[in-house]
Design a protein around this motif. Sequence first.
Motif, PDB file in Angstrom:
ATOM      1  N   SER A  10     -15.148 -21.732 -36.423  1.00  0.00           N
ATOM      2  CA  SER A  10     -15.638 -21.044 -35.228  1.00  0.00           C
ATOM      3  C   SER A  10     -15.664 -21.950 -34.005  1.00  0.00           C
ATOM      4  O   SER A  10     -15.891 -21.488 -32.904  1.00  0.00           O
ATOM      5  CB  SER A  10     -17.028 -20.468 -35.488  1.00  0.00           C
ATOM      6  OG  SER A  10     -17.922 -21.517 -35.751  1.00  0.00           O
ATOM      7  N   SER A  14     -10.311 -17.995 -31.938  1.00  0.00           N
ATOM      8  CA  SER A  14      -8.919 -17.584 -32.008  1.00  0.00           C
ATOM      9  C   SER A  14      -8.619 -16.541 -30.933  1.00  0.00           C
ATOM     10  O   SER A  14      -9.477 -15.764 -30.547  1.00  0.00           O
ATOM     11  CB  SER A  14      -8.608 -17.037 -33.395  1.00  0.00           C
ATOM     12  OG  SER A  14      -9.544 -16.065 -33.748  1.00  0.00           O
ATOM     13  N   VAL A  16      -7.307 -13.261 -29.061  1.00  0.00           N
ATOM     14  CA  VAL A  16      -7.316 -11.835 -29.374  1.00  0.00           C
ATOM     15  C   VAL A  16      -6.522 -11.142 -28.280  1.00  0.00           C
ATOM     16  O   VAL A  16      -6.683 -11.446 -27.107  1.00  0.00           O
ATOM     17  CB  VAL A  16      -8.760 -11.291 -29.424  1.00  0.00           C
ATOM     18  CG1 VAL A  16      -8.768  -9.783 -29.559  1.00  0.00           C
ATOM     19  CG2 VAL A  16      -9.528 -11.931 -30.566  1.00  0.00           C
ATOM     20  N   VAL A  66     -10.335  -0.703 -34.842  1.00  0.00           N
ATOM     21  CA  VAL A  66     -11.253  -1.728 -34.350  1.00  0.00           C
ATOM     22  C   VAL A  66     -12.626  -1.097 -34.143  1.00  0.00           C
ATOM     23  O   VAL A  66     -12.768   0.121 -34.172  1.00  0.00           O
ATOM     24  CB  VAL A  66     -10.767  -2.368 -33.019  1.00  0.00           C
ATOM     25  CG1 VAL A  66      -9.433  -3.064 -33.197  1.00  0.00           C
ATOM     26  CG2 VAL A  66     -10.703  -1.348 -31.899  1.00  0.00           C
ATOM     27  N   HIS A  90      -9.423  -4.582 -27.514  1.00  0.00           N
ATOM     28  CA  HIS A  90      -9.378  -5.975 -27.960  1.00  0.00           C
ATOM     29  C   HIS A  90      -9.134  -5.962 -29.466  1.00  0.00           C
ATOM     30  O   HIS A  90      -9.941  -5.428 -30.223  1.00  0.00           O
ATOM     31  CB  HIS A  90     -10.680  -6.696 -27.607  1.00  0.00           C
ATOM     32  CG  HIS A  90     -10.920  -6.744 -26.137  1.00  0.00           C
ATOM     33  ND1 HIS A  90     -10.289  -7.639 -25.306  1.00  0.00           N
ATOM     34  CD2 HIS A  90     -11.689  -5.976 -25.330  1.00  0.00           C
ATOM     35  CE1 HIS A  90     -10.674  -7.438 -24.061  1.00  0.00           C
ATOM     36  NE2 HIS A  90     -11.522  -6.430 -24.048  1.00  0.00           N
ATOM     37  N   THR A  91      -8.008  -6.546 -29.872  1.00  0.00           N
ATOM     38  CA  THR A  91      -7.598  -6.491 -31.263  1.00  0.00           C
ATOM     39  C   THR A  91      -6.833  -7.765 -31.615  1.00  0.00           C
ATOM     40  O   THR A  91      -6.169  -8.342 -30.737  1.00  0.00           O
ATOM     41  CB  THR A  91      -6.736  -5.231 -31.512  1.00  0.00           C
ATOM     42  OG1 THR A  91      -6.287  -5.213 -32.848  1.00  0.00           O
ATOM     43  CG2 THR A  91      -5.551  -5.154 -30.590  1.00  0.00           C
ATOM     44  N   PRO A  92      -6.917  -8.225 -32.876  1.00  0.00           N
ATOM     45  CA  PRO A  92      -6.195  -9.449 -33.245  1.00  0.00           C
ATOM     46  C   PRO A  92      -4.686  -9.348 -32.997  1.00  0.00           C
ATOM     47  O   PRO A  92      -4.069 -10.284 -32.546  1.00  0.00           O
ATOM     48  CB  PRO A  92      -6.490  -9.621 -34.731  1.00  0.00           C
ATOM     49  CG  PRO A  92      -7.754  -8.864 -34.947  1.00  0.00           C
ATOM     50  CD  PRO A  92      -7.743  -7.731 -33.964  1.00  0.00           C
ATOM     51  N   VAL A  93      -4.103  -8.214 -33.284  1.00  0.00           N
ATOM     52  CA  VAL A  93      -2.684  -7.961 -33.019  1.00  0.00           C
ATOM     53  C   VAL A  93      -2.551  -6.520 -32.536  1.00  0.00           C
ATOM     54  O   VAL A  93      -3.341  -5.667 -32.929  1.00  0.00           O
ATOM     55  CB  VAL A  93      -1.804  -8.167 -34.271  1.00  0.00           C
ATOM     56  CG1 VAL A  93      -1.774  -9.612 -34.703  1.00  0.00           C
ATOM     57  CG2 VAL A  93      -2.241  -7.277 -35.402  1.00  0.00           C
ATOM     58  N   THR A 126      -4.004 -12.764 -24.134  1.00  0.00           N
ATOM     59  CA  THR A 126      -4.186 -13.255 -25.514  1.00  0.00           C
ATOM     60  C   THR A 126      -5.191 -14.397 -25.548  1.00  0.00           C
ATOM     61  O   THR A 126      -5.069 -15.328 -26.317  1.00  0.00           O
ATOM     62  CB  THR A 126      -2.849 -13.714 -26.132  1.00  0.00           C
ATOM     63  OG1 THR A 126      -2.263 -14.703 -25.275  1.00  0.00           O
ATOM     64  CG2 THR A 126      -1.887 -12.563 -26.320  1.00  0.00           C
ATOM     65  N   PRO A 128      -9.165 -15.972 -26.104  1.00  0.00           N
ATOM     66  CA  PRO A 128     -10.317 -15.661 -26.955  1.00  0.00           C
ATOM     67  C   PRO A 128     -11.226 -14.645 -26.271  1.00  0.00           C
ATOM     68  O   PRO A 128     -11.272 -14.569 -25.038  1.00  0.00           O
ATOM     69  CB  PRO A 128     -11.022 -17.011 -27.109  1.00  0.00           C
ATOM     70  CG  PRO A 128      -9.938 -18.019 -26.892  1.00  0.00           C
ATOM     71  CD  PRO A 128      -9.023 -17.397 -25.870  1.00  0.00           C
ATOM     72  N   LEU A 129     -11.931 -13.830 -27.059  1.00  0.00           N
ATOM     73  CA  LEU A 129     -12.777 -12.762 -26.520  1.00  0.00           C
ATOM     74  C   LEU A 129     -13.730 -13.248 -25.448  1.00  0.00           C
ATOM     75  O   LEU A 129     -13.900 -12.602 -24.423  1.00  0.00           O
ATOM     76  CB  LEU A 129     -13.570 -12.098 -27.647  1.00  0.00           C
ATOM     77  CG  LEU A 129     -12.796 -11.146 -28.541  1.00  0.00           C
ATOM     78  CD1 LEU A 129     -13.692 -10.629 -29.645  1.00  0.00           C
ATOM     79  CD2 LEU A 129     -12.215 -10.001 -27.752  1.00  0.00           C
TER      80      LEU A 129
END
Length: 136
Positions: A10, A14, A16, A66, A90-93, A126, A128-129
């Motif tokens: 953490s 990463s 998103v 999501v 907002h989604t990883p991919v 892309t 991080p949130l």
Amino acid sequence: PSPSPSPSPSASPSPVAAVSMTAELGFRQLTADASHFQVLATAKLPIFDFIAQFKYRQAVADTANVLVSLVKIRSITGVANGIAVETIIHTPVPPPSLTIANLNNNLASQGLPAAVLVAAPAVISTLPLQQQGVNV
């Protein structure tokens, strides 16, 4: 001396994807800048109130797989046939499930009218949130 512990996963958030899409819906939104034509053309349409907005966000979240907290309405604009809603997911991919057919199925399950896709889903960030200003 003992070796220092490795950083936790953490420690480096990463990235998103922030996916933007715009859909036109058969709702009305009365605003101070709505033209007389827009008011008359949409007079019989339901109002896109807080409840309708939440149901819309839930339908988008279900379509993208999501949490609803990761779906934000960026803007709502009056158009001739209703409103255009710009949405950020907002989604990883970018999910392949994010299609107009799947969205319309989920809108129907929420009791909302079908949408017309005005701007196809596209990745706009892309980061991080936290850097996108999203608190989850």
